[in-house]
Scaffold this motif. Structure first.
Motif, short mmCIF file in Angstrom:
data_model
loop_
_atom_site.label_atom_id
_atom_site.label_comp_id
_atom_site.label_asym_id
_atom_site.label_seq_id
_atom_site.Cartn_x
_atom_site.Cartn_y
_atom_site.Cartn_z
N GLU A 84 0.84 -1.20 0.00
CA GLU A 84 0.00 0.00 0.00
C GLU A 84 0.88 1.26 0.00
OE1 GLU A 84 -2.61 -0.17 3.37
OE2 GLU A 84 -3.50 -2.06 2.71
N ILE A 85 1.90 1.26 0.84
CA ILE A 85 2.82 2.40 0.89
C ILE A 85 3.55 2.53 -0.44
CG2 ILE A 85 4.89 3.34 2.01
CD1 ILE A 85 3.92 1.84 4.58
N GLU A 86 3.96 1.40 -1.01
CA GLU A 86 4.67 1.41 -2.29
C GLU A 86 3.80 1.99 -3.41
OE1 GLU A 86 6.77 -1.70 -5.41
OE2 GLU A 86 6.08 -2.45 -3.48
N SER A 87 2.51 1.79 -3.32
CA SER A 87 1.64 2.34 -4.37
C SER A 87 1.66 3.86 -4.36
CB SER A 87 0.20 1.82 -4.20
OG SER A 87 -0.43 2.41 -3.08
N VAL A 88 2.02 4.46 -3.23
CA VAL A 88 2.14 5.91 -3.13
C VAL A 88 3.57 6.36 -3.45
CG1 VAL A 88 1.98 7.87 -1.55
CG2 VAL A 88 0.29 6.03 -1.42
N THR A 89 4.55 5.67 -2.88
CA THR A 89 5.95 6.08 -3.06
C THR A 89 6.51 5.65 -4.41
OG1 THR A 89 6.83 4.05 -2.07
CG2 THR A 89 6.42 5.92 -0.58
N ASN A 90 5.93 4.60 -4.97
CA ASN A 90 6.43 4.00 -6.21
C ASN A 90 7.88 3.55 -6.07
OD1 ASN A 90 5.79 3.08 -8.78
ND2 ASN A 90 6.62 4.89 -9.78
N HIS A 91 8.24 3.13 -4.84
CA HIS A 91 9.60 2.70 -4.56
C HIS A 91 9.55 1.66 -3.45
CE1 HIS A 91 13.85 2.81 -3.61
NE2 HIS A 91 14.06 3.60 -4.66
#
Length: 98
Positions: A84-91
């Protein structure tokens, strides 16, 4: 497209899945996240114990034990939260850090 032996990206996840399933504990994206979390926590603990950084003063043995539980008790839900966090940070690495 539904995942099946015929639609899997490779035969490892398809026709050989039953034989290679135990490898998921070491080579899946979940495992990669779990090991990244472990490395980040062990690095943080090493900084605390060796670097004498004022920002890390006050960290107790109980705090360190709690940090270790994060990777020893790592779950699918934890990995999903990282996604979920990666979907925002893209990293992916930054998602683990956050």
């Amino acid at each position: 497209m539904n995942l099946s032996a015929l639609t899997a990206v490779s035969p490892i996840d398809g026709r050989y899945h039953a034989k290679t399933e135990p490898l998921a504990d070491y080579f899946s994206e979940y495992a990669l996240m779990r090991y990244r979390v472990k490395v980040e926590i062990l690095y943080f603990i090493a900084l605390h114990s060796r670097a004498q950084l004022p920002q890390l003063e006050g960290l107790t043995d109980a705090d360190i034990a709690g940090l270790r539980r994060i990777y020893t008790d790592f779950s699918i839900a934890d990995a999903e939260h990282i996604k979920e966090i990666e979907s925002v940070t893209n990293h992916d690495v930054k998602a683990v850090e956050y």
